[in-house]
Design an enzyme around this catalytic site. Structure first.
Site, PDB file in Angstrom:
ATOM      1  N   ASP A  16      34.545  40.655  30.848  1.00  2.00           N
ATOM      2  CA  ASP A  16      35.148  41.176  32.068  1.00  2.00           C
ATOM      3  C   ASP A  16      35.947  42.413  31.652  1.00  2.00           C
ATOM      4  O   ASP A  16      36.289  42.582  30.473  1.00  2.00           O
ATOM      5  CB  ASP A  16      36.039  40.138  32.757  1.00  2.00           C
ATOM      6  CG  ASP A  16      36.331  40.537  34.209  1.00  2.00           C
ATOM      7  OD1 ASP A  16      36.062  41.707  34.574  1.00  2.00           O
ATOM      8  OD2 ASP A  16      36.828  39.698  34.981  1.00  2.00           O
TER       9      ASP A  16
HETATM   10  C1  BGC Z   1      36.889  41.837  37.765  1.00  2.17           C
HETATM   11  C2  BGC Z   1      35.374  41.770  37.714  1.00  2.17           C
HETATM   12  C3  BGC Z   1      34.807  43.126  37.992  1.00  2.17           C
HETATM   13  C4  BGC Z   1      35.346  44.111  36.977  1.00  2.17           C
HETATM   14  C5  BGC Z   1      34.848  45.520  37.161  1.00  2.17           C
HETATM   15  C6  BGC Z   1      37.420  42.927  36.859  1.00  2.17           C
HETATM   16  O1  BGC Z   1      38.789  43.098  37.044  1.00  2.17           O
HETATM   17  O2  BGC Z   1      37.427  40.602  37.384  1.00  2.17           O
HETATM   18  O3  BGC Z   1      34.908  40.835  38.643  1.00  2.17           O
HETATM   19  O4  BGC Z   1      33.408  43.073  37.957  1.00  2.17           O
HETATM   20  O5  BGC Z   1      36.762  44.143  37.086  1.00  2.17           O
HETATM   21  O6  BGC Z   1      35.410  46.103  38.295  1.00  2.17           O
END
Ligand code: BGC
Length: 827
Positions: free
Chosen positions: A243
């Site tokens: 993530d």
């Molecule tokens: C979120 C993800 C997301 C990623 C990119 C993260 O903060 O938890 O779900 O895909 O950011 O934006």
């Protein structure tokens, strides 16, 4: 040879030839992103650049020219905003999810995006999780099936998905640092099972590891999770990506089976890999294997490099269809709906014209169009009067607005009151702390009910809410977060053009206190203990025989259905056999409609605690008025199994199981029995003596000692050691109790308030800034915040010389100024 190579050694590397032409530095750079959304590329070897982006219910491709374009709703290119997963999950319609996935895949091709970051398939452990709007269900069977269909739809277009957030990410509070403490059985049966189905049936190109720790180890470097379970047991052969900002130790991540760090850490990850190879801590072969997976992702993304156009109007119509198929009619006394033609309808509540239609955070879509229910009702020729009833930007009831709405209600034959969770209530980045609707909305419903005896509430929001006015209204239509065409879909359902068929994918308790996680959500500063074990959602309410406001699987229709003729393909089976369950469903009303038939299995009494019943099959059946169809559902070993932690495998106990078929988890209409014989001779773990609470007590009240028994170890520390120094792995919030920490936190909050401008974004930014580990200031800032600056901050928080700490921070300003351009470009 290290552990990861052992796992992959049988797989011949696909890109050996290419890898042999790359330097170690080049290879290492492929294990991190180039910036926020792109992977590394190499012109010399014709390795193209690919883009990945959010997800999940639309495409959030950031627009670098966002400041130059006038009139844009957000900072991303327009894309179809489909209903969020909290909505689509209530369709229980795998075909529909697939169709939505196909449309999303097409929009990715149109924008040259190779991987869509979704779906999220974490379990809704508590109604409070800020991201419940983005998740499917409290039940892993339903969540897994829907996620798999979504994935298959997107990937059928030659675009990848990212199944997220793997795993144990069931809250937003302290999501980047919290340790989710989950016993192995609950993990397997509840929290991993949905991922397992999605991985096996959907084969996502990528899996995104969660931010949090799982049983003591960051998911990003949890070898048990990423290699032993995901790859070895489930046969996953795609790529694991962090993530955004979830990397802790780049080399540990690589060794655990995590190939790609996102976003770029500005070269820090690359350097760590190169150094580890040079020092002998990491073999170059492991790096090759990891890069091989990254190259595979890049080269399988050929479709998104071509030009592509798609019919965005058709996607809008699809969004409308999906919303219409997903809404849940919760109450319809006196058949108040569908609206009778020719009657005057008072449309009350600002949300009728300014709907809440999606969540907030990384999934925020800039819709191509917007339709509201008010306009859509007028377009259909409904005679409507309107009054706002409340101001969406405040919770406080406005007597003037309420009085105006009451005046309109008095003149009308029926009042439709549009209310719900407003934008500030639900978002990525923080959890709700109660289940209440805005007081101004409840006050409006009450005031309208005082003068009108024909009131229907149209509810919006992505999570369970308390409905204090329920007894006073005739109807409730839950429209959830319906996406850009949600307003039109509401009008379709209210007028009867679409017969509602959605059913709840999560239970609606009367009160938060009724929920099994109540005492342990969102946990302690360091950890969150999932003490209720497997008793999540309806599994708990059923066990406690607790009344709920609306049960899992519940939803009404404008027509009626009759279930009959339950047949099992055998009277007894071995656990290795399949069992076909068939039954008939008839539409006994006057309107065409669809019924979601559900199949639950109840296990016989056992030495191990079990939920009274579990969902093991479902089918959405479309039936013309008067039509009858036979439905068949096939069950297999997993339908009868629990996870035996002694043999580390799924295990079926011999005995007589009940097959329960019905219209909801609390409306079982048909039942039968089947004898299942186990082919595995294994003792059943027995906790009756040690932890009777899980059998006869309340799983909400499990003590520390009892939880330790099922966990099989001592609980990890829940609180900080007040004497331990702050490190770069701590957050600013961790330091909030010290006098310096208090000042730094309040300064950060003030700065965010100055730039945040209020609302949900400000709330999210505040939590993000104070709950992010200090190391991420460095890794996610493209050199704007240097390691020295981080150390300066840590020194200050630890009460060391302020002057020296500030000196380190100020000393980095040169780098900050130099790199700010790179940061702005990257995001
Ligand atoms: C979120 C993800 C997301 C990623 C990119 C993260 O903060 O938890 O779900 O895909 O950011 O934006």
């Amino acid at each position: 040879m290290n552990l990861h190579s052992l796992e992959k050694e049988s797989n011949v590397m696909k890109y050996k030839e290419l890898l042999s032409q790359m330097t170690l530095e080049e290879k290492a750079s492929f294990c991190s992103g180039k910036d926020f959304w792109h992977l590394a590329s190499l012109e010399r070897l014709n390795i193209p650049e690919i883009m990945v982006t959010d997800g999940p219910h639309g495409l959030r491709k950031q627009n670098p020219d966002k400041d130059k374009k006038e009139g844009e709703l957000g900072g991303s290119f327009p894309a179809t905003c489909f209903p969020t997963s909290a909505t689509t999950s209530c369709s229980w319609d795998t075909e529909l999810l697939r169709e939505m996935g196909e449309a999303l895949g097409e929009e990715c091709l149109r924008e040259k995006v190779s991987v869509l970051l979704g779906p999220g398939t974490n379990i809704k452990r508590s109604p409070l999780c800020g991201r419940n709007f983005e998740y499917f269900s409290e039940d892993p069977y339903l969540a897994g099936e829907l996620a798999a269909s979504y994935i298959n739809g997107v990937q059928s277009k030659g675009v990848g998905t990212s199944l997220k957030h793997f795993a144990g990410n069931n809250q937003e509070s302290r999501r980047m640092t919290v340790d989710s403490v989950i016993d192995e059985r609950a993990l397997r049966e509840i929290y991993l099972a949905g991922f397992e189905t999605a991985v096996k049936k959907g084969k996502p190109w990528t899996v995104m590891n969660a931010y949090n720790k799982l049983n003591g180890t960051y998911c990003a470097e949890n070898k048990w999770l990423l290699t032993d379970v995901l790859r070895k047991e489930w046969g996953y052969d795609g790529l694991v990506v962090t993530d955004w900002g979830a990397e802790n130790d780049r080399v540990a991540g690589l060794l655990a089976g995590q190939e790609l760090e996102m976003p770029s850490s500005g070269g820090i990850g690359t350097k760590a890999i190169v150094n580890a190879v040079k020092s002998g801590a990491l073999s170059e072969n492991t790096v090759d294997e990891m890069v091989d997976s990254v190259l595979d992702l890049i080269f399988r993304s050929a479709a998104s490099r071509k030009d592509y156009t798609c019919d965005m109007d058709a996607h809008h119509e699809l969004a409308r269809k999906i919303a219409g198929q997903s809404m849940v009619l919760l109450k319809n006394d006196k058949n108040v709906l569908p609206l009778e033609k020719g009657k005057t309808v008072a449309v009350l509540g600002e949300m009728a014209r300014s709907p809440r239609y999606q969540g907030a955070g990384s999934s925020l879509i800039n819709p191509t169009k917007m339709e509201c229910a008010f306009d859509a009702l007028i377009q259909k020729g409904t005679r409507v009067v309107y009054s706002a009833g409340y101001d969406k930007t405040t919770d406080i009831p406005d007597e003037g607005l309420i009085a105006d709405a009451v005046k309109e209600a008095k003149k009308a034959d029926i009042s439709l009151v549009f209310i719900g969770l407003t934008e500030v209530y639900e978002s990525e980045g923080f959890d709700r702390d109660h289940m209440q609707l805005p007081p101004a909305h409840n006050a409006l419903v009450d005031a309208v009910c005082d003068v009108c005896d024909n009131v229907v509430v149209v509810l919006m929001g992505g999570a369970a809410v308390a409905m204090p006015w329920l007894e006073r209204v005739n109807g409730v239509l839950h429209a959830f977060l319906g996406g850009q065409a949600g307003g039109a879909a509401i009008a379709d359902v209210l007028t009867g053009e679409v017969n509602p068929s959605g059913k709840l994918s999560e239970s609606y308790p009367y009160a938060l206190e009724d929920n099994a996680s109540f005492n342990c959500f969102p946990g302690n500063p360091l950890s969150v203990e999932y003490r209720e074990s497997i008793f999540v959602g309806y599994r708990y309410y059923d066990k406690m025989k607790k009344e709920v406001c609306f049960p899992f699987g519940y939803g009404l229709s404008y027509t009626t259905f009759k279930y009959s003729a339950l047949k099992l393909s055998a009277k007894s089976i071995k656990d290795t056999d399949e069992l076909t369950v068939s039954f008939k469903v008839k539409n006994t009303g006057k309107l065409d409609g669809a019924e979601i038939a559900q199949l639950y299995v109840a296990a016989p009494e056992s030495a191990i605690y079990k939920a009274p019943k579990e969902l093991k099959g479902f089918r959405k059946v479309f039936l013309k008025a008067g039509e009858e169809k036979e439905v068949s559902i096939t069950l297999n070993k997993r339908s009868f199994a629990y996870y035996n932690i002694d043999i580390h495998d799924w295990h079926v106990e011999s005995g007589e199981y009940e097959i329960l078929v019905g219209a909801s988890s609390r409306d079982i209409i048909l039942n039968s029995k089947i004898k299942v014989e186990s082919t595995v001779d294994a003792p059943v773990p027995d906790y009756r003596e040690s932890t009777p609470v899980y059998y006869t007590g309340d799983a909400k009240e499990v003590s520390e000692k009892e939880f330790e028994t099922v966990l099989g170890r001592e609980l990890p520390p829940a609180f900080f050691d007040a004497n331990a120094p702050i490190t770069v792995n701590n957050t600013l919030e961790d330091a909030a109790n010290t006098s310096r920490g208090k000042k730094v936190n309040s300064l950060i909050e003030k700065i965010i308030h100055m730039i945040g401008g209020g609302g949900v974004n400000e709330a999210m930014m505040k939590k993000s800034a104070t709950q992010i580990p200090i190391r991420c200031f460095v890794t996610m800032s493209f050199g704007v915040f240097t390691e020295d600056m981080a150390q300066g901050l840590v020194d200050i928080l630890n009460g060391k010389s302020m002057a020296k700490g500030l000196g380190k921070i100020l000393g980095g300003l040169g780098s900050a100024i130099k790199n700010i351009g790179a940061l702005m470009k990257a995001i």
